[in-house]
Scaffold this active site. Sequence first.
Site, PDB file in Angstrom:
ATOM      1  N   ARG A 548       0.723  -1.266   0.343  1.00  0.00           N
ATOM      2  CA  ARG A 548      -0.104  -0.069   0.059  1.00  0.00           C
ATOM      3  C   ARG A 548       0.917   1.342   0.213  1.00  0.00           C
ATOM      4  O   ARG A 548       1.976   1.351   0.617  1.00  0.00           O
ATOM      5  CB  ARG A 548      -0.783   0.157   1.281  1.00  0.00           C
ATOM      6  N   SER A 612       7.933  -4.603   6.536  1.00  0.00           N
ATOM      7  CA  SER A 612       7.772  -5.478   7.544  1.00  0.00           C
ATOM      8  C   SER A 612       8.442  -6.905   7.533  1.00  0.00           C
ATOM      9  O   SER A 612       8.112  -7.815   7.413  1.00  0.00           O
ATOM     10  CB  SER A 612       6.103  -5.920   7.445  1.00  0.00           C
ATOM     11  N   ASP A 666       6.174  -3.098  10.889  1.00  0.00           N
ATOM     12  CA  ASP A 666       4.793  -2.796  10.821  1.00  0.00           C
ATOM     13  C   ASP A 666       4.369  -2.960  12.091  1.00  0.00           C
ATOM     14  O   ASP A 666       3.220  -2.138  12.571  1.00  0.00           O
ATOM     15  CB  ASP A 666       4.140  -3.652   9.810  1.00  0.00           C
TER      16      ASP A 666
HETATM   17  C1  BG6 Z   1      -1.923  -3.658   7.838  1.00  0.00           C
HETATM   18  C2  BG6 Z   1      -0.682  -2.834   8.079  1.00  0.00           C
HETATM   19  O1  BG6 Z   1      -3.121  -3.197   8.257  1.00  0.00           O
HETATM   20  O2  BG6 Z   1      -1.735  -5.146   8.550  1.00  0.00           O
HETATM   21  C3  BG6 Z   1       0.481  -3.558   7.492  1.00  0.00           C
HETATM   22  O3  BG6 Z   1      -0.914  -1.719   7.546  1.00  0.00           O
HETATM   23  C4  BG6 Z   1       0.635  -4.775   8.205  1.00  0.00           C
HETATM   24  O4  BG6 Z   1       1.641  -2.865   7.837  1.00  0.00           O
HETATM   25  C5  BG6 Z   1      -0.551  -5.802   8.112  1.00  0.00           C
HETATM   26  O5  BG6 Z   1       1.956  -5.668   7.743  1.00  0.00           O
HETATM   27  C6  BG6 Z   1      -0.303  -7.105   8.743  1.00  0.00           C
HETATM   28  O6  BG6 Z   1      -1.709  -7.849   8.252  1.00  0.00           O
HETATM   29  P1  BG6 Z   1      -1.396  -8.735   7.104  1.00  0.00           P
HETATM   30  O7  BG6 Z   1      -2.753  -9.601   7.336  1.00  0.00           O
HETATM   31  O8  BG6 Z   1      -1.758  -7.834   6.010  1.00  0.00           O
HETATM   32  O9  BG6 Z   1      -0.171  -9.477   7.173  1.00  0.00           O
HETATM   33  C1  GLC Z   2       6.996 -11.252   9.956  1.00  0.00           C
HETATM   34  C2  GLC Z   2       8.323 -10.170   9.862  1.00  0.00           C
HETATM   35  C3  GLC Z   2       8.193  -9.051  10.952  1.00  0.00           C
HETATM   36  C4  GLC Z   2       6.690  -8.638  10.725  1.00  0.00           C
HETATM   37  C5  GLC Z   2       5.536  -9.731  10.798  1.00  0.00           C
HETATM   38  C6  GLC Z   2       4.315  -9.369  10.793  1.00  0.00           C
HETATM   39  O1  GLC Z   2       7.486 -11.839  11.114  1.00  0.00           O
HETATM   40  O2  GLC Z   2       9.521 -10.819   9.991  1.00  0.00           O
HETATM   41  O3  GLC Z   2       9.182  -8.107  10.899  1.00  0.00           O
HETATM   42  O4  GLC Z   2       6.556  -7.776  11.693  1.00  0.00           O
HETATM   43  O5  GLC Z   2       6.185 -10.796   9.799  1.00  0.00           O
HETATM   44  O6  GLC Z   2       4.031  -8.695   9.508  1.00  0.00           O
END
Ligand code: BG6
Ligand code: GLC
Length: 962
Positions: A548, A612, A666
């Site tokens: 995003r 992340s 994240d």
């Molecule tokens: C989103 C965040 O809402 O959730 C991201 O903006 C995050 O930064 C993500 O990595 C985590 O959830 P998922 O299910 O998308 O891996």
């Molecule tokens: C994985 C990544 C970590 C992140 C998590 C959730 O564990 O290594 O950095 O915060 O996923 O997205």
Amino acid sequence: PTCDVRFLLSEGGSGRGAAVVTAVARRLAAQRRRLDAALAPFLLAPDTLREVRDKMRAELEYGLKREAQGKATVKMLPTYVCGTPDGTEKGKFLALDLGGTNFRVLLVKIKSGRKRSVQMYNKIFAIPLEIMQGTGEELFDHIVQCIAEFLEYMGIKGACLPLGFTFSFPCRQASIDKGTLVGWTKGFKATDCEGEDVVDMLREAIRRRNEFDLDIVAVVNDTVGTMMTCGYEDPNCEIGLIAGTGSNVCYMEDMKNIEIVEGNEGKMCINTEWGAFGDNGCIDHIRTKYDREVDEGSLNPGKQRYEKMTSGMYLGEIVRQILIDLTKQGLLFRGHISESLRKRGIFETKFLSQIESDRLALLQVRRILQQLGLDSTCEDSIIVKEVCGVVSRRAARLCGAGLAAIVEKKRENRGVEHLQITVGVDGTLYKLHPHFSTVLRETVKELAPQCDVTFLLSEDGSGKGAALITAVAKRLHNIDKYLYAMRLSDETLLDVMARFRREMKNGLSRDFNPTAAVKMLPTFVRSIPDGSEKGDFIALDLGGSYFRILRVKVSHEKKQTVQMESEIYNTPEDIMHGSGTRLFDHVAECLGDFMEKQQIKDKKLPVGFTFSFPCRQTKLDEGILITWTKRFKASGVEGADVVKLLNKAIKKRGDYDADIMAVVNDTVGTMMTCGFDDQRCEVGLIIGTGTNACYMEEMRHIDLVEGDEGRMCINTEWGAFGDDGSLEDIRTEFDREIDRGSLNPGKQLFEKMVSGLYMGELVRLILVKMAKEGLLFEGRITPELLTKGKFETKHVSAIEKSKEGLNKAKEILTRLGVEPSHEDCIAVQHVCTIVSFRSANLVASTLGAILNQLRDNKGVGRLRTTVGVDGSLYKMHPQYARRLHKTTRRLVPDSEVRFLLSESGSGKGAAMVTAVAYRLAEGDAGNRRRGIGVSLWLHCCFLNNPLRAHKVYDFKYDHFSL
Ligand code: BG6
Ligand code: GLC
Ligand code: BG6
Ligand code: GLC
């Protein structure tokens, strides 16, 4: 002519006669007064009954609370029976029925489908008094002896049948097949049983006998058995009442109200054990001296006070006590207390019922009394009948007041104006007494006028219901046995929590960090937003389900407001798995497109980069990727600074410029997003594609960063927990298989047990194995079922939905080519629950370790904090969040944790970090790169904690002079 009449002249006129009449009348009136005085306390006024109803209600509510455990008088015991019969139960079962008037062994054959039916064979066995009150071993040996005789009698000695054990005493259950006896009630008092698991005791006795084996699947209270027996006929039956030797009620309660049981969806039957109502003295004002005498002479003085006023075992005794008192007063039996009247227990419920029968002439009453050795006159018989009536009426009225509390509670649970409900009833008092049931019904009607209650008499005893429960439990029992390694006890979870706490310590220490599995990465973010941030920012959010790009405008007129616009960009798998250069070219291209759309290509906006993955940082705008996780595996990035890589890709394009000011994980972005709304937020948690958490740690504990003052956010990277082998004892063969088939074998082992990228696949692997072993789909395996990734985590969420779950299971499994039976669907739902429950439980453990660390850091007894949460699994799964909350609170009881869902993703938080970095950088361009961490922290300390300001100032001075 056939009558010989004598005429006697009245010498004294009729006055003498009138005087005689008056004398008799006076004697009778005096007698009446004394009788009325003795019986008056039994006549409960409507207001008193209403008070009893309300007190019962309060006790029911209290018993459901966690803090009431071990303290509540009305124990409200969870039974682990989570539904009433649905007609799909089938099989052949043994049932035991112990604790009522009779001990029965039964064989129950249940057929499901259109021709559903239940066939029962049973035999009554006596339990001699010396065994009821002997040793536990003798009692259970006797029970097994009776089972042996029954098996012999039925000619089924060799069959190892599943057994349902109706055990009509209060048991604390942790599962359907475990029941620890809280305390004997009624006429039992065998030694060495209280505090023991009665299922274990039965198993032991079977082992001692060494003649046959039985599979004990369920232990149920008689109220529960009765509710299920009646529920088979009437699906609206959600309450079970016993008015027999003892008195008790069970009912289906909403899971969300049962604090001590995990999970919030659906219902569970609660065995109220209301017999103990009043043991705390709350109804002592309505207990009479006779009740107290009965209590003192009982096997369990001071206990089961309500039961002792309402159930068959005690009503006769109350009558006897009254009769003795009235005789002492000269009102009965010519003042003579006969030997038989002194005998405890001569008045059984059945005599009470017979004496009160309307059709009985007084002469017959006299005959019954004579049978009991009580030589009565006609007047005596009238009085005895009246006493019996008063005592049994009070019992029915009190029982009705209790039941009114239950139906009212059900009505409120359902949130309806009027409730229609069925109560399944059993017990000799209800069945044999001529008026009990009528008075009971009238009372319920009077005290719960908004409830329309149907009473359904259980014709077949509770053995049938126990067999129905056994049928359901057996199905799930097989799966549980199969997946036993996935069900983690609280003891194991606490152990995992302790292990993770050690991992945290190692990760934070300079000496152990290099070899630690959990990296505990400093993030150079030192405080949550304070409300002063403002500006126009770009945020990139890469690494979750979506890539995003956002524009975040934070303005500050009167109140801080945030405006966000965002765009989702696709990241194809070949880019995630290709070269690093291509990946960052793709990111730069998407950013270019976004800026184009926003018409800001000519501006150089500050950029916050949510990336992340685990990155080592020495400052805010640097992130050296340690290793890829989850779906990504682009070459040439591990070991490199992602900020540099992105800058390079942007420069290469040359069509716009950007200033990447901060790279954040994240979890950190989430904590900051939530911190914007709740200043107390000091933990960021992700349960999505991957799983991870960050939290605010004390600088003095972070060896890897200079300085001891203040706090810094640590990205734990807990996904790697277990990579050094520390979770091997709880990993299953399925976890190992998932790992083998992943992009990063041997890494992120905790994440692979927990997060969304793996959960569906975990379930698929289990289903395949179960099908191969013939436990599912009649052994059929389809190519779709064998295809990796075909069963997704969103399917787990759909199947676990409380109402449509089973239909969804059917739909999803049909799409996988299997034709699932209803039973298959139930089984698959159960597998999903086990897997997702384990995930939530494991996260509760690691989160618990962080909470304990925070509490210890603050040096407080009770921690009050907020956890910011994001991630698709947490958000989309119907029960995950509640399970996580509940387990966390159970594992860390001395905390008050608020879970705050991040509504706007981590981009907003990344922008907040960038905002602070940007402002400080603007103000102090020279020291910008070097000082951001410190300045950011200074900034926040000044704002948040003016008292510390001078100390901070010193520190700044030292730092810059260095
Ligand atoms: C989103 C965040 O809402 O959730 C991201 O903006 C995050 O930064 C993500 O990595 C985590 O959830 P998922 O299910 O998308 O891996
Ligand atoms: C994985 C990544 C970590 C992140 C998590 C959730 O564990 O290594 O950095 O915060 O996923 O997205
Ligand atoms: C029987 C049930 O019908 O009723 C028993 O099968 C139950 O489980 C009993 O305990 C209760 O009534 P009583 O009067 O026998 O105690
Ligand atoms: C006693 C028992 C309870 C049982 C009831 C009816 O109250 O404690 O478990 O349900 O009797 O038999």
